[in-house]
Design a protein around this motif. Structure first.
Motif, short mmCIF file in Angstrom:
data_model
loop_
_atom_site.label_atom_id
_atom_site.label_comp_id
_atom_site.label_asym_id
_atom_site.label_seq_id
_atom_site.Cartn_x
_atom_site.Cartn_y
_atom_site.Cartn_z
N ASP A 191 33.63 48.76 45.33
CA ASP A 191 33.88 48.32 46.70
C ASP A 191 33.11 47.02 46.98
O ASP A 191 31.91 46.90 46.70
CB ASP A 191 33.44 49.41 47.68
N VAL A 192 33.80 46.03 47.54
CA VAL A 192 33.19 44.73 47.78
C VAL A 192 32.06 44.81 48.81
O VAL A 192 31.07 44.08 48.73
CB VAL A 192 34.26 43.70 48.21
N ARG A 193 32.17 45.72 49.77
CA ARG A 193 31.09 45.85 50.77
C ARG A 193 29.79 46.30 50.10
O ARG A 193 28.71 45.81 50.42
CB ARG A 193 31.51 46.84 51.85
N ALA A 194 29.92 47.25 49.17
CA ALA A 194 28.74 47.72 48.45
C ALA A 194 28.19 46.61 47.55
O ALA A 194 26.98 46.43 47.41
CB ALA A 194 29.09 48.95 47.60
N LEU A 195 29.12 45.83 46.96
CA LEU A 195 28.69 44.73 46.10
C LEU A 195 27.97 43.64 46.90
O LEU A 195 26.99 43.05 46.45
CB LEU A 195 29.91 44.14 45.39
N ARG A 196 28.44 43.39 48.13
CA ARG A 196 27.78 42.41 49.01
C ARG A 196 26.36 42.88 49.33
O ARG A 196 25.41 42.08 49.34
CB ARG A 196 28.58 42.23 50.29
N GLY A 212 32.53 33.03 46.77
CA GLY A 212 33.10 32.29 45.65
C GLY A 212 33.20 33.14 44.39
O GLY A 212 34.20 33.07 43.66
N LEU A 213 32.17 33.95 44.14
CA LEU A 213 32.18 34.79 42.95
C LEU A 213 33.22 35.90 43.05
O LEU A 213 33.87 36.26 42.06
CB LEU A 213 30.79 35.40 42.72
N ILE A 214 33.40 36.46 44.24
CA ILE A 214 34.42 37.50 44.43
C ILE A 214 35.81 36.93 44.16
O ILE A 214 36.69 37.58 43.61
CB ILE A 214 34.34 38.09 45.85
N ARG A 215 36.00 35.67 44.55
CA ARG A 215 37.30 35.02 44.34
C ARG A 215 37.49 34.59 42.88
O ARG A 215 38.59 34.22 42.48
CB ARG A 215 37.44 33.79 45.26
N SER A 216 36.43 34.62 42.13
CA SER A 216 36.50 34.25 40.71
C SER A 216 35.80 35.36 39.89
O SER A 216 34.69 35.18 39.39
CB SER A 216 35.82 32.90 40.47
N PRO A 217 36.44 36.52 39.77
CA PRO A 217 35.80 37.68 39.16
C PRO A 217 35.29 37.46 37.74
O PRO A 217 34.26 38.02 37.36
CB PRO A 217 36.90 38.75 39.18
N GLU A 218 36.00 36.63 36.96
CA GLU A 218 35.53 36.40 35.59
C GLU A 218 34.21 35.63 35.58
O GLU A 218 33.35 35.86 34.73
CB GLU A 218 36.59 35.65 34.78
N GLN A 255 37.83 44.37 29.78
CA GLN A 255 38.26 43.04 29.31
C GLN A 255 38.84 42.18 30.42
O GLN A 255 38.87 40.96 30.30
CB GLN A 255 39.29 43.20 28.18
N ILE A 256 39.37 42.80 31.49
CA ILE A 256 40.02 42.03 32.56
C ILE A 256 39.41 42.43 33.90
O ILE A 256 39.35 43.61 34.24
CB ILE A 256 41.55 42.30 32.58
N TRP A 257 38.95 41.43 34.64
CA TRP A 257 38.45 41.65 36.01
C TRP A 257 39.36 40.92 36.99
O TRP A 257 39.84 39.82 36.71
CB TRP A 257 37.03 41.09 36.15
N PHE A 258 39.57 41.54 38.18
CA PHE A 258 40.29 40.84 39.24
C PHE A 258 39.89 41.40 40.60
O PHE A 258 39.31 42.48 40.69
CB PHE A 258 41.82 40.92 39.04
N TYR A 259 40.18 40.63 41.63
CA TYR A 259 39.85 41.02 43.00
C TYR A 259 41.09 41.59 43.67
O TYR A 259 42.13 40.93 43.73
CB TYR A 259 39.32 39.81 43.78
N GLU A 263 42.67 46.33 48.87
CA GLU A 263 41.64 47.38 48.93
C GLU A 263 40.24 46.81 49.07
O GLU A 263 39.27 47.56 49.20
CB GLU A 263 41.70 48.25 47.66
N GLU A 264 40.11 45.48 49.04
CA GLU A 264 38.81 44.82 49.10
C GLU A 264 37.85 45.42 48.08
O GLU A 264 36.79 45.95 48.41
CB GLU A 264 38.22 44.90 50.52
N SER A 265 38.28 45.35 46.83
CA SER A 265 37.46 45.90 45.75
C SER A 265 37.58 45.02 44.51
O SER A 265 38.56 44.30 44.32
CB SER A 265 37.88 47.33 45.43
N LEU A 266 36.54 45.08 43.70
CA LEU A 266 36.53 44.41 42.41
C LEU A 266 37.03 45.42 41.39
O LEU A 266 36.55 46.56 41.34
CB LEU A 266 35.10 43.97 42.09
N VAL A 267 38.00 45.01 40.56
CA VAL A 267 38.63 45.94 39.63
C VAL A 267 38.44 45.43 38.20
O VAL A 267 38.58 44.24 37.92
CB VAL A 267 40.14 46.08 39.93
N GLY A 268 38.12 46.35 37.30
CA GLY A 268 38.02 46.04 35.88
C GLY A 268 38.96 46.91 35.08
O GLY A 268 39.03 48.13 35.31
N LEU A 269 39.72 46.31 34.18
CA LEU A 269 40.65 47.05 33.31
C LEU A 269 40.06 47.10 31.90
O LEU A 269 39.84 46.07 31.28
CB LEU A 269 42.02 46.38 33.27
N GLU A 270 39.81 48.31 31.42
CA GLU A 270 39.24 48.50 30.09
C GLU A 270 40.34 48.99 29.15
O GLU A 270 40.90 50.07 29.35
CB GLU A 270 38.09 49.48 30.13
#
Length: 474
Positions: A191-196, A212-218, A255-259, A263-270
């Motif tokens: 969750d982006v709120r927890a990450l903030r 800026g980092l949330i908009r550029s997850p990699e 291997q893949i991160w995206f915003y 859901e306003e969350s950071l997602v990682g695909l393994e």
């Protein structure tokens, strides 16, 4: 009880062995309950492929394979990761802090210390932990020693340990069970709120830097890799931060991160990596289409009837232009006893008289079997859950991740068509949970014109399109 093969299973073993000897590759698709596990074990035995490495996505299925291997008098070990075996119940964060260096159980393992070496012929991860505790020895160290030096016929492992074991065990054969997981990535979500709270409030990032980092997850992933020590320190200062830091550290393997803006969350695909220059057998009740081309396929003998409602293509453009009309049309399908899978971008098409996944809390979807329950196509109920309590399943729109994410999956060898087919089959499988034909078949409706493009692929999984409404502009 001695395990024996049926005649049809014997034929399949012969075909698999022939394929492995010819090309070093074989694939088996057979219904749940048909006996893929036993067939795979007989292949290992007939080929005398020792050691063999058997990969599973869950520890529970490891134990299923383990018991059958024991019944075949194989020397076998079912393994687990460091966190599951730790006698101090340390977590990933603790390990990264270096707690193992000062742990009282961190001792060298030697053959002499193990005594009667033959007593380790059959070891599951629970027994490894028990023996380690009785010897006051780190169970993970004991497991690593046994994997390398005992000479097991079969080592059973979670997908996540595959690369490590290919190097240390040097298997003669790899069996990839539940092989559809090679196409459907594990999804991590923060969750982006927890990450903030972590980055801005605790670590002192400027709000603009954070945005800026949330908009550029990699870029964020690169930064977090550099901040591992700092993240661990943050947990020491404030233990409430532990859950989010644990999830972030787990995501570093994705291997893949995206915003996800919705859901306003950071997602990682393994994506599991099981590639090795070793003969490999892929097995599943639903092999990915790319593995089906030269596969040995055992038919269930009955088909799952499915309807396609193809009045509309539920694209973002279509929903924006004709959302009201589409919502009115979907209402015709919303009756009590219905479970719906969809993405957040299509939830606006559903009325308020439904139970959303986020409202379930600690309850299960089946606790609301007399309502209309809406689940996320990529949420916590998309696998490993039994939904045959519902009379009706609706898949609302093609199960797709954002276009830029699908493009990145494609660059890693996962085709969009394969992905959609496997997700659709997976969700249909939530309401059909038996190898035998259910006495009462649930109604299954795929709502989106584009499902027509995978009719042939669905037929490979004995899913029969029994009714498709005439296409209308939409």
């Amino acid at each position: 009880m001695e395990l024996r093969l049926r005649e049809d299973q014997e034929d399949v073993v012969v075909k698999i062995i022939d394929a492995l000897r010819r090309s070093g590759y074989a694939a088996l698709q057979a219904p749940t309950g048909w006996g893929k596990t036993v067939v795979g074990l007989f292949v290992v035995r007939e080929l005398n492929a020792k050691p063999a490495l058997w990969l599973e996505p869950r520890l529970a299925t490891e134990l299923h394979v383990f018991q059958h291997a024991v019944d075949l008098n194989m020397r076998v070990i079912a393994t687990a990761g460091r966190e599951k075996l730790c006698l101090n119940n340390y977590t990933t964060i603790d390990f990264m802090r270096g707690v193992c260096h000062s742990c009282q159980f961190n001792k060298l393992v030697s053959l002499g210390e193990l005594g009667d070496f033959s007593s380790f012929a059959d070891m599951d991860f629970g027994r490894v932990r028990e023996v380690g505790e009785s010897m006051q020895l780190c169970p993970y160290k004991l497991q690593s020693f046994l994997e390398r030096f005992y000479g097991y016929d079969l080592v059973i492992s979670h997908f996540g340990r595959a690369s490590k074991l290919v190097k240390s065990v040097r298997p003669k054969l790899i069996i990839v069970d539940e092989a559809h997981n090679t196409v459907l990535p594990t999804i991590h979500r923060v969750d982006v709120r927890a990450l903030r709270l972590l980055l801005v409030d605790k670590l002192g990032f400027e709000e603009g830097e954070f945005t800026g980092l949330i908009r550029s997850p990699e870029s964020l992933r690169v930064v977090l890799r550099e901040l591992v020590d700092t993240l661990i320190y943050a947990v020491n200062e404030d233990n409430d931060m532990r859950p989010i830091v644990e999830e972030l550290l787990a995501m570093l393997n994705a291997q893949i991160w995206f915003y996800d803006e919705v859901e306003e969350s950071l997602v990682g695909l393994e994506i599991p990596s099981v590639g090795a220059n070793v003969p490999t057998l892929f097995m599943s009740a639903t092999l990915p289409p790319s593995l089906l081309q030269n596969a040995i396929v055992v038919r269930r003998g009955w088909s799952i009837p499915v309807k396609i409602d193809d009045k509309y293509a539920l694209t973002l453009d279509s929903i924006e232009r004709r959302g009201g009309d589409i919502a009115e049309h979907i209402k015709e399908h919303l009756r009590p006893g219905t479970v719906i899978y969809t993405t957040l971008s299509r939830e606006s098409l559903l009325g308020d008289d439904v139970v959303w996944e986020d409202e379930l809390g600690s309850k299960t979807p089946c606790d609301y079997r007399d309502k209309v329950v809406v689940l996320k196509s990529f949420g916590r109920f998309n696998e490993g859950v039994n939904l045959d309590c519902f009379q009706r399943l609706i898949i609302l729109g093609l199960p797709l991740l954002p276009p830029n994410v699908m493009q990145r999956l494609r660059s890693r060898g996962i085709e969009e068509r394969d992905f959609v087919v496997m997700k659709t089959v997976q969700m249909i499988g939530r309401v059909i949970r038996t190898a035998e034909k259910p006495s009462q078949m649930p109604e299954i409706v795929l709502i989106d014109r584009r499902f027509n493009t995978i009719r042939d692929e669905l037929a490979n999984y004995e899913i029969e399109i029994v009714e498709s409404k005439p296409q209308n502009p939409g």
